[in-house]
Design a protein around this motif. Structure first.
Motif, PDB file in Angstrom:
ATOM      1  N   PRO A 249       0.808  -1.216   0.000  1.00 30.13           N
ATOM      2  CA  PRO A 249       0.000   0.000   0.000  1.00 30.13           C
ATOM      3  C   PRO A 249       0.844   1.270   0.000  1.00 30.13           C
ATOM      4  N   SER A 250       0.168   2.392  -0.222  1.00 32.17           N
ATOM      5  CA  SER A 250       0.789   3.689  -0.040  1.00 32.17           C
ATOM      6  C   SER A 250       0.998   3.942   1.452  1.00 32.17           C
ATOM      7  N   HIS A 251       1.735   4.995   1.765  1.00 34.88           N
ATOM      8  CA  HIS A 251       2.102   5.259   3.167  1.00 34.88           C
ATOM      9  C   HIS A 251       0.882   5.486   4.053  1.00 34.88           C
ATOM     10  N   ASP A 252      -0.216   5.977   3.486  1.00 34.20           N
ATOM     11  CA  ASP A 252      -1.422   6.215   4.278  1.00 34.20           C
ATOM     12  C   ASP A 252      -2.414   5.052   4.228  1.00 34.20           C
ATOM     13  N   GLU A 253      -2.011   3.954   3.598  1.00 35.17           N
ATOM     14  CA  GLU A 253      -2.853   2.769   3.448  1.00 35.17           C
ATOM     15  C   GLU A 253      -4.178   3.087   2.746  1.00 35.17           C
ATOM     16  N   GLN A 254      -4.127   4.027   1.837  1.00 35.01           N
ATOM     17  CA  GLN A 254      -5.291   4.291   1.000  1.00 35.01           C
ATOM     18  C   GLN A 254      -5.053   3.802  -0.428  1.00 35.01           C
ATOM     19  N   GLY A 255      -3.908   4.139  -0.990  1.00 33.30           N
ATOM     20  CA  GLY A 255      -3.599   3.728  -2.346  1.00 33.30           C
ATOM     21  C   GLY A 255      -2.980   2.345  -2.424  1.00 33.30           C
ATOM     22  N   SER A 256      -3.035   1.770  -3.625  1.00 29.34           N
ATOM     23  CA  SER A 256      -2.423   0.463  -3.902  1.00 29.34           C
ATOM     24  C   SER A 256      -1.217   0.709  -4.804  1.00 29.34           C
ATOM     25  N   ASN A 257      -0.039   0.825  -4.215  1.00 29.58           N
ATOM     26  CA  ASN A 257       1.121   1.274  -4.977  1.00 29.58           C
ATOM     27  C   ASN A 257       1.860   0.162  -5.704  1.00 29.58           C
ATOM     28  N   ALA A 258       1.631  -1.073  -5.332  1.00 32.07           N
ATOM     29  CA  ALA A 258       2.161  -2.210  -6.092  1.00 32.07           C
ATOM     30  C   ALA A 258       1.224  -3.387  -5.871  1.00 32.07           C
ATOM     31  N   VAL A 259       0.854  -4.026  -6.954  1.00 36.42           N
ATOM     32  CA  VAL A 259      -0.027  -5.190  -6.872  1.00 36.42           C
ATOM     33  C   VAL A 259       0.515  -6.266  -7.802  1.00 36.42           C
ATOM     34  N   ILE A 260       0.651  -7.473  -7.279  1.00 36.78           N
ATOM     35  CA  ILE A 260       0.917  -8.636  -8.127  1.00 36.78           C
ATOM     36  C   ILE A 260      -0.321  -9.517  -8.091  1.00 36.78           C
ATOM     37  N   VAL A 261      -0.788  -9.891  -9.269  1.00 40.61           N
ATOM     38  CA  VAL A 261      -1.927 -10.793  -9.357  1.00 40.61           C
ATOM     39  C   VAL A 261      -1.601 -11.879 -10.388  1.00 40.61           C
ATOM     40  N   SER A 262      -1.854 -13.111  -9.999  1.00 36.58           N
ATOM     41  CA  SER A 262      -1.615 -14.219 -10.928  1.00 36.58           C
ATOM     42  C   SER A 262      -2.742 -15.252 -10.767  1.00 36.58           C
ATOM     43  N   PRO A 263      -3.304 -15.652 -11.910  1.00 37.89           N
ATOM     44  CA  PRO A 263      -3.092 -15.144 -13.267  1.00 37.89           C
ATOM     45  C   PRO A 263      -3.407 -13.652 -13.365  1.00 37.89           C
ATOM     46  N   PRO A 264      -3.028 -13.007 -14.478  1.00 36.14           N
ATOM     47  CA  PRO A 264      -3.158 -11.550 -14.562  1.00 36.14           C
ATOM     48  C   PRO A 264      -4.565 -11.011 -14.347  1.00 36.14           C
ATOM     49  N   GLU A 265      -5.597 -11.815 -14.686  1.00 33.52           N
ATOM     50  CA  GLU A 265      -6.977 -11.345 -14.523  1.00 33.52           C
ATOM     51  C   GLU A 265      -7.700 -12.047 -13.374  1.00 33.52           C
ATOM     52  N   ALA A 266      -6.947 -12.620 -12.434  1.00 33.73           N
ATOM     53  CA  ALA A 266      -7.584 -13.376 -11.344  1.00 33.73           C
ATOM     54  C   ALA A 266      -8.427 -12.496 -10.436  1.00 33.73           C
ATOM     55  N   VAL A 267      -8.022 -11.232 -10.259  1.00 32.17           N
ATOM     56  CA  VAL A 267      -8.754 -10.287  -9.412  1.00 32.17           C
ATOM     57  C   VAL A 267      -8.896  -8.984 -10.188  1.00 32.17           C
ATOM     58  N   PRO A 268     -10.111  -8.459 -10.365  1.00 30.91           N
ATOM     59  CA  PRO A 268     -10.272  -7.171 -11.045  1.00 30.91           C
ATOM     60  C   PRO A 268      -9.711  -6.045 -10.179  1.00 30.91           C
ATOM     61  N   LEU A 269      -8.914  -5.173 -10.786  1.00 36.17           N
ATOM     62  CA  LEU A 269      -8.272  -4.087 -10.051  1.00 36.17           C
ATOM     63  C   LEU A 269      -8.990  -2.776 -10.346  1.00 36.17           C
ATOM     64  N   ARG A 270      -9.239  -2.007  -9.291  1.00 35.69           N
ATOM     65  CA  ARG A 270      -9.906  -0.706  -9.416  1.00 35.69           C
ATOM     66  C   ARG A 270      -9.098   0.310  -8.617  1.00 35.69           C
ATOM     67  N   PHE A 271      -8.424   1.201  -9.321  1.00 37.67           N
ATOM     68  CA  PHE A 271      -7.537   2.143  -8.645  1.00 37.67           C
ATOM     69  C   PHE A 271      -8.241   3.455  -8.352  1.00 37.67           C
ATOM     70  N   GLY A 272      -7.744   4.142  -7.329  1.00 36.23           N
ATOM     71  CA  GLY A 272      -8.284   5.422  -6.916  1.00 36.23           C
ATOM     72  C   GLY A 272      -7.631   5.834  -5.617  1.00 36.23           C
ATOM     73  N   GLU A 273      -8.143   6.888  -5.008  1.00 35.99           N
ATOM     74  CA  GLU A 273      -7.520   7.397  -3.788  1.00 35.99           C
ATOM     75  C   GLU A 273      -7.746   6.494  -2.593  1.00 35.99           C
ATOM     76  N   ASP A 274      -8.701   5.585  -2.663  1.00 35.01           N
ATOM     77  CA  ASP A 274      -9.009   4.696  -1.535  1.00 35.01           C
ATOM     78  C   ASP A 274      -9.209   3.280  -2.060  1.00 35.01           C
TER      79      ASP A 274
END
Length: 228
Positions: free
Chosen positions: A136-161
């Motif tokens: 996570p980001s330093h404030d635990e709101q953002g997702s600053n690095a994500v590994i997912v395998s297989p690539p589409e195993a989990v849908p990712l939705r980025f934003g401030e929270d």
């Protein structure tokens, strides 16, 4: 794609000439592009040095970013580049899945303190597929690095929270997420307060040196007052 059997790193990059609008109060328009490119180069350099990645992929239509990608032996994809952070990452996940990649690591282009060692820590902590690893980001709101395998195993939705929603999304898909708190990855430069904090660290990264060179101009624009 020279090696489709491992984990690929994906970096979505907007038009750098219009980047970082939230820094407008502290960084003049003429400097925001060069700051974005300095941060992006720090990220690409760390990814290029990290062992264990099958390849690297920028999602962008920006010709300056594409030339920088070439310098760091990084492929680029234009599909989804105009669809925001979430759309760009989703397009990359589809592309990697079609081409047989085992997994996808996605990071933003504005985490200049990221290191090859931190990328290695993420890869080492990642479990066999299906798996989900996040820093996570330093404030635990953002997702600053994500590994997912297989690539589409989990849908990712980025934003401030997005951090806790991403944990919930992984759980909803039957995957127990692995969480790593990594100080370099944690600091993304989104607003004047982030930039001021980064300046005070005295980093010798490309972005840190850029900041030192341009601090007189930024000080006249009120970066200290903006960030405090």
């Amino acid at each position: 794609m020279s090696n489709t059997k491992g984990i690929w790193a994906v970096v979505p990059v907007k038009d750098t000439s219009a980047a970082k609008q939230r820094l407008a109060a502290a960084v003049p328009p003429s400097l925001r592009q060069t700051l974005m490119l300095a941060m992006l180069e720090d990220v690409l350099a760390a990814l290029a040095e990290a062992p264990g990645l099958a390849g690297r992929l920028l999602v962008t239509t920006d010709p300056v970013a594409q030339r920088l990608a070439t310098r760091y032996r990084t492929d680029w994809l234009t599909d989804g580049a105009g669809d925001g952070h979430t759309g760009a990452v989703a397009a990359a996940a589809r592309h990697l899945a079609i081409n047989g990649a085992i997994g996808m690591l996605t990071v933003p282009g504005d985490i200049p303190l990221v290191t090859a060692e931190e990328i290695g820590d993420l890869l080492a902590a990642h479990r066999p597929a299906p798996a989900f690893t996040i820093a996570p980001s330093h404030d635990e709101q953002g997702s600053n690095a994500v590994i997912v395998s297989p690539p589409e195993a989990v849908p990712l939705r980025f934003g401030e929270d997005s951090f806790f929603p991403h944990l919930a999304a992984a759980e909803a898909h039957g995957i127990r997420p692995t969480v790593l708190h990594l100080p370099g990855i944690a600091l993304d430069i989104d607003n004047p307060a982030d930039l001021l904090h980064f300046a005070r660290l005295g980093s010798r990264t490309r972005a840190g040196l850029w900041l030192a060179d341009n601090m007189p101009t930024l000080a006249s624009a009120g970066i200290g007052r903006q960030g405090e």
